[in-house]
Design a protein around this motif. Sequence first.
Motif, PDB file in Angstrom:
ATOM      1  N   ALA A 128       0.827  -1.204   0.000  1.00 44.00           N
ATOM      2  CA  ALA A 128       0.000   0.000   0.000  1.00 44.00           C
ATOM      3  C   ALA A 128       0.865   1.259   0.000  1.00 44.00           C
ATOM      4  O   ALA A 128       1.744   1.399   0.850  1.00 44.00           O
ATOM      5  N   PRO A 129       0.617   2.181  -0.916  1.00 46.44           N
ATOM      6  CA  PRO A 129       1.393   3.419  -0.961  1.00 46.44           C
ATOM      7  C   PRO A 129       1.390   4.178   0.360  1.00 46.44           C
ATOM      8  O   PRO A 129       2.424   4.687   0.797  1.00 46.44           O
ATOM      9  N   GLU A 130       0.226   4.252   1.015  1.00 48.49           N
ATOM     10  CA  GLU A 130       0.131   5.040   2.249  1.00 48.49           C
ATOM     11  C   GLU A 130       1.012   4.478   3.363  1.00 48.49           C
ATOM     12  O   GLU A 130       1.497   5.224   4.216  1.00 48.49           O
ATOM     13  N   ALA A 131       1.236   3.168   3.358  1.00 44.48           N
ATOM     14  CA  ALA A 131       2.130   2.577   4.355  1.00 44.48           C
ATOM     15  C   ALA A 131       3.560   3.049   4.126  1.00 44.48           C
ATOM     16  O   ALA A 131       4.286   3.378   5.068  1.00 44.48           O
ATOM     17  N   ASP A 132       3.965   3.088   2.879  1.00 39.42           N
ATOM     18  CA  ASP A 132       5.326   3.524   2.562  1.00 39.42           C
ATOM     19  C   ASP A 132       5.494   5.014   2.816  1.00 39.42           C
ATOM     20  O   ASP A 132       6.552   5.458   3.258  1.00 39.42           O
ATOM     21  N   ILE A 133       4.453   5.787   2.549  1.00 38.03           N
ATOM     22  CA  ILE A 133       4.497   7.226   2.836  1.00 38.03           C
ATOM     23  C   ILE A 133       4.612   7.459   4.337  1.00 38.03           C
ATOM     24  O   ILE A 133       5.399   8.297   4.797  1.00 38.03           O
ATOM     25  N   ALA A 134       3.838   6.706   5.122  1.00 41.64           N
ATOM     26  CA  ALA A 134       3.896   6.839   6.582  1.00 41.64           C
ATOM     27  C   ALA A 134       5.292   6.501   7.098  1.00 41.64           C
ATOM     28  O   ALA A 134       5.810   7.163   8.001  1.00 41.64           O
ATOM     29  N   ARG A 135       5.901   5.494   6.530  1.00 44.45           N
ATOM     30  CA  ARG A 135       7.257   5.105   6.935  1.00 44.45           C
ATOM     31  C   ARG A 135       8.247   6.229   6.609  1.00 44.45           C
ATOM     32  O   ARG A 135       9.081   6.595   7.444  1.00 44.45           O
ATOM     33  N   THR A 136       8.154   6.798   5.417  1.00 47.48           N
ATOM     34  CA  THR A 136       9.062   7.889   5.034  1.00 47.48           C
ATOM     35  C   THR A 136       8.863   9.106   5.920  1.00 47.48           C
ATOM     36  O   THR A 136       9.835   9.737   6.352  1.00 47.48           O
ATOM     37  N   LEU A 137       7.633   9.450   6.233  1.00 46.65           N
ATOM     38  CA  LEU A 137       7.372  10.601   7.105  1.00 46.65           C
ATOM     39  C   LEU A 137       8.004  10.393   8.474  1.00 46.65           C
ATOM     40  O   LEU A 137       8.562  11.333   9.059  1.00 46.65           O
ATOM     41  N   PHE A 138       7.936   9.172   8.984  1.00 48.68           N
ATOM     42  CA  PHE A 138       8.571   8.905  10.271  1.00 48.68           C
ATOM     43  C   PHE A 138      10.088   9.038  10.167  1.00 48.68           C
ATOM     44  O   PHE A 138      10.737   9.629  11.033  1.00 48.68           O
ATOM     45  N   LEU A 139      10.664   8.484   9.119  1.00 48.46           N
ATOM     46  CA  LEU A 139      12.114   8.555   8.950  1.00 48.46           C
ATOM     47  C   LEU A 139      12.585   9.995   8.780  1.00 48.46           C
ATOM     48  O   LEU A 139      13.680  10.361   9.213  1.00 48.46           O
ATOM     49  N   ALA A 185      -2.414  10.762  -5.448  1.00 47.74           N
ATOM     50  CA  ALA A 185      -3.709  10.790  -4.751  1.00 47.74           C
ATOM     51  C   ALA A 185      -3.581  10.054  -3.412  1.00 47.74           C
ATOM     52  O   ALA A 185      -3.906   8.869  -3.302  1.00 47.74           O
ATOM     53  N   VAL A 186      -3.102  10.760  -2.400  1.00 47.01           N
ATOM     54  CA  VAL A 186      -2.921  10.163  -1.074  1.00 47.01           C
ATOM     55  C   VAL A 186      -4.274  10.017  -0.383  1.00 47.01           C
ATOM     56  O   VAL A 186      -5.039  10.972  -0.284  1.00 47.01           O
ATOM     57  N   ASP A 187      -4.576   8.820   0.093  1.00 47.71           N
ATOM     58  CA  ASP A 187      -5.787   8.594   0.876  1.00 47.71           C
ATOM     59  C   ASP A 187      -5.462   8.958   2.324  1.00 47.71           C
ATOM     60  O   ASP A 187      -4.754   8.217   3.013  1.00 47.71           O
ATOM     61  N   GLU A 188      -5.960  10.107   2.770  1.00 49.32           N
ATOM     62  CA  GLU A 188      -5.590  10.621   4.091  1.00 49.32           C
ATOM     63  C   GLU A 188      -6.042   9.695   5.218  1.00 49.32           C
ATOM     64  O   GLU A 188      -5.345   9.536   6.225  1.00 49.32           O
ATOM     65  N   HIS A 189      -7.199   9.089   5.069  1.00 43.20           N
ATOM     66  CA  HIS A 189      -7.693   8.166   6.094  1.00 43.20           C
ATOM     67  C   HIS A 189      -6.776   6.953   6.209  1.00 43.20           C
ATOM     68  O   HIS A 189      -6.420   6.524   7.329  1.00 43.20           O
ATOM     69  N   LEU A 190      -6.380   6.401   5.067  1.00 46.55           N
ATOM     70  CA  LEU A 190      -5.472   5.252   5.089  1.00 46.55           C
ATOM     71  C   LEU A 190      -4.112   5.635   5.645  1.00 46.55           C
ATOM     72  O   LEU A 190      -3.478   4.847   6.357  1.00 46.55           O
ATOM     73  N   LEU A 191      -3.666   6.839   5.351  1.00 51.26           N
ATOM     74  CA  LEU A 191      -2.364   7.290   5.850  1.00 51.26           C
ATOM     75  C   LEU A 191      -2.354   7.294   7.379  1.00 51.26           C
ATOM     76  O   LEU A 191      -1.384   6.854   8.006  1.00 51.26           O
ATOM     77  N   VAL A 192      -3.446   7.767   7.987  1.00 52.44           N
ATOM     78  CA  VAL A 192      -3.559   7.782   9.446  1.00 52.44           C
ATOM     79  C   VAL A 192      -3.571   6.352   9.995  1.00 52.44           C
ATOM     80  O   VAL A 192      -2.900   6.037  10.984  1.00 52.44           O
ATOM     81  N   SER A 193      -4.331   5.475   9.350  1.00 51.07           N
ATOM     82  CA  SER A 193      -4.427   4.090   9.824  1.00 51.07           C
ATOM     83  C   SER A 193      -3.103   3.359   9.702  1.00 51.07           C
ATOM     84  O   SER A 193      -2.692   2.624  10.613  1.00 51.07           O
ATOM     85  N   TRP A 194      -2.409   3.551   8.591  1.00 49.36           N
ATOM     86  CA  TRP A 194      -1.136   2.872   8.390  1.00 49.36           C
ATOM     87  C   TRP A 194      -0.064   3.368   9.340  1.00 49.36           C
ATOM     88  O   TRP A 194       0.872   2.640   9.669  1.00 49.36           O
ATOM     89  N   ARG A 195      -0.179   4.606   9.799  1.00 54.70           N
ATOM     90  CA  ARG A 195       0.849   5.170  10.681  1.00 54.70           C
ATOM     91  C   ARG A 195       1.017   4.321  11.946  1.00 54.70           C
ATOM     92  O   ARG A 195       2.140   4.015  12.349  1.00 54.70           O
TER      93      ARG A 195
END
Length: 235
Positions: free
Chosen positions: A145-156, A194-204
């Motif tokens: 899932a893209p949002e999981a990878d985005i969440a990981r990058t934001l943390f890093l 097209a980032v799914d903001e809801h998924l981004l929060v859940s994947w975080r």
Amino acid sequence: MADEEAAVARVVDNAGLSAPRLLEMVLINGRPGLVYERVDGRPMLAEVTSRPWRVGLRSRELAQLHTKMLGTTGTGLPSQKARLARAIESGADTLGAPRLRAVLGILESLPDGHAICHGDLHPGNVVMTRTGAVVIDWMTATSGAPEADIARTLFLLAGTAIPDDVPRITRLVINTMRYRFADLYLRHLRQLFAVDEHLLVSWRSVVLAARLAEGIAEETAMLLSQVDAGLATTA
């Protein structure tokens, strides 16, 4: 491990992503090795540190690199959800049973993705060459899932621990720069993908729980606190 890394490298190469090409596999004294294309340049991290006024340019370049890979199918790569589940389960003692069940429940409920996800994308893993930016260290790449990878990058980019012995002023400068970079990266990414903001929060919450498996003691309390906050939000 060499075979697995070679398989990842072939998928990335066939996808036409900006990465060192795998040239061959060799055997030296009975041990396998991989020969990659040589990449000459400076890490993006060094570029940002030495030229902080270019943070906008570099954050946009990182967003562009991420957008391209997230828009590419990762068929042939390991499963992102399976890898995250293993990491979370390996940190079960730290998480505790209630958190473990809650995080694994969220992971199970989240949709599978099929994008190429780097798993460790940050400015230290991008080399700035004369012909453009090249992403290195693909060993953690998965299909997911893209949002999981985005969440990981934001943390890093903005969430990792700074050593306790770093002076207060230096810590302030580092935090200011990395928060700015992360903010601009996400702004650029939202314009390109097209980032799914809801998924981004859940994947975080899932990504932070998996981070515990890396055993960085300075981050443990912070990660548990943020996992709890995320679980409260998604409850």
